[in-house]
Design a protein around this motif. Structure first.
Motif, PDB file in Angstrom:
ATOM      1  N   LEU A  65      41.024  54.080  46.688  1.00  0.00           N
ATOM      2  CA  LEU A  65      40.378  52.770  46.777  1.00  0.00           C
ATOM      3  C   LEU A  65      39.479  52.498  45.574  1.00  0.00           C
ATOM      4  N   GLU A  66      38.746  53.511  45.152  1.00  0.00           N
ATOM      5  CA  GLU A  66      37.874  53.339  43.993  1.00  0.00           C
ATOM      6  C   GLU A  66      38.687  53.082  42.734  1.00  0.00           C
ATOM      7  N   SER A  67      39.830  53.746  42.611  1.00  0.00           N
ATOM      8  CA  SER A  67      40.708  53.527  41.469  1.00  0.00           C
ATOM      9  C   SER A  67      41.268  52.106  41.487  1.00  0.00           C
ATOM     10  N   ALA A  68      41.713  51.651  42.660  1.00  0.00           N
ATOM     11  CA  ALA A  68      42.237  50.291  42.786  1.00  0.00           C
ATOM     12  C   ALA A  68      41.152  49.265  42.467  1.00  0.00           C
ATOM     13  N   LEU A  69      39.941  49.516  42.936  1.00  0.00           N
ATOM     14  CA  LEU A  69      38.828  48.617  42.655  1.00  0.00           C
ATOM     15  C   LEU A  69      38.556  48.555  41.149  1.00  0.00           C
ATOM     16  N   SER A  70      38.581  49.703  40.506  1.00  0.00           N
ATOM     17  CA  SER A  70      38.348  49.750  39.063  1.00  0.00           C
ATOM     18  C   SER A  70      39.419  48.947  38.308  1.00  0.00           C
ATOM     19  N   LYS A  71      40.675  49.080  38.731  1.00  0.00           N
ATOM     20  CA  LYS A  71      41.763  48.330  38.091  1.00  0.00           C
ATOM     21  C   LYS A  71      41.572  46.829  38.289  1.00  0.00           C
ATOM     22  N   ARG A  72      41.163  46.443  39.488  1.00  0.00           N
ATOM     23  CA  ARG A  72      40.962  45.017  39.759  1.00  0.00           C
ATOM     24  C   ARG A  72      39.785  44.466  38.947  1.00  0.00           C
ATOM     25  N   ARG A  73      38.731  45.254  38.829  1.00  0.00           N
ATOM     26  CA  ARG A  73      37.592  44.815  38.011  1.00  0.00           C
ATOM     27  C   ARG A  73      38.008  44.660  36.552  1.00  0.00           C
ATOM     28  N   SER A  74      38.828  45.589  36.076  1.00  0.00           N
ATOM     29  CA  SER A  74      39.318  45.513  34.704  1.00  0.00           C
ATOM     30  C   SER A  74      40.180  44.267  34.515  1.00  0.00           C
ATOM     31  N   ALA A  75      41.029  43.976  35.494  1.00  0.00           N
ATOM     32  CA  ALA A  75      41.873  42.782  35.412  1.00  0.00           C
ATOM     33  C   ALA A  75      41.018  41.515  35.401  1.00  0.00           C
ATOM     34  N   VAL A  76      39.961  41.498  36.199  1.00  0.00           N
ATOM     35  CA  VAL A  76      39.059  40.344  36.228  1.00  0.00           C
ATOM     36  C   VAL A  76      38.366  40.199  34.870  1.00  0.00           C
ATOM     37  N   ASP A  77      37.904  41.319  34.307  1.00  0.00           N
ATOM     38  CA  ASP A  77      37.261  41.271  32.988  1.00  0.00           C
ATOM     39  C   ASP A  77      38.222  40.735  31.931  1.00  0.00           C
ATOM     40  N   ASP A  78      39.486  41.197  31.971  1.00  0.00           N
ATOM     41  CA  ASP A  78      40.489  40.711  31.015  1.00  0.00           C
ATOM     42  C   ASP A  78      40.725  39.212  31.195  1.00  0.00           C
ATOM     43  N   ALA A  79      40.836  38.780  32.442  1.00  0.00           N
ATOM     44  CA  ALA A  79      41.063  37.357  32.713  1.00  0.00           C
ATOM     45  C   ALA A  79      39.879  36.519  32.238  1.00  0.00           C
ATOM     46  N   GLU A  80      38.670  37.024  32.462  1.00  0.00           N
ATOM     47  CA  GLU A  80      37.490  36.291  31.995  1.00  0.00           C
ATOM     48  C   GLU A  80      37.477  36.195  30.479  1.00  0.00           C
ATOM     49  N   GLY A  81      37.895  37.258  29.804  1.00  0.00           N
ATOM     50  CA  GLY A  81      37.965  37.228  28.341  1.00  0.00           C
ATOM     51  C   GLY A  81      38.975  36.191  27.859  1.00  0.00           C
TER      52      GLY A  81
END
Length: 115
Positions: A65-81
């Motif tokens: 779950l923590e790994s999935a959360l980290s991936k989703r946060r990274s995807a959100v950061d990329d999308a925001e960029g």
């Protein structure tokens, strides 16, 4: 990532089972003593053990779950960029349109220092 549940079905089921056992234990606490202590104790021990097993299984999923959360946060950061880049491009286009629409535009595209 599209189409994935935020919480996988297996974990969702474990969470539901945990809630069930917690509710059953809570109900046992509310009994008025209409049962022999050894009987209610046996049932309590069974529910507590089952709850403990479910919590152990949930703990086993924590890293995933923590790994999935980290991936989703990274995807959100990329999308925001990407959003920030596109937003700046849009703002630049609006400025150029405003500048060109005022009649102050030259035939060629203005350079970076044209304003």
């Amino acid at each position: 990532m599209e189409g994935e549940h935020v919480i996988p079905d297996e974990i969702r089921q474990l969470l539901e089972r945990r809630s069930t056992f917690q509710e059953w234990l809570h109900r046992l606490d509310e009994l008025d003593g209409g049962f022999r202590p050894e009987v209610s104790g046996k049932v309590r021990t069974d529910y507590a053990n089952r709850l403990s097993e479910v919590e152990g299984e949930l703990q086993g999923h924590r890293d995933a779950l923590e790994s999935a959360l980290s991936k989703r946060r990274s995807a959100v950061d990329d999308a925001e960029g990407r959003h920030d880049v596109r937003s700046a491009e849009l703002e630049e286009s609006r400025l150029r349109h405003t500048y060109a629409g005022s009649g102050a535009c030259r035939a060629e595209r203005p350079g970076p220092h044209a304003f």
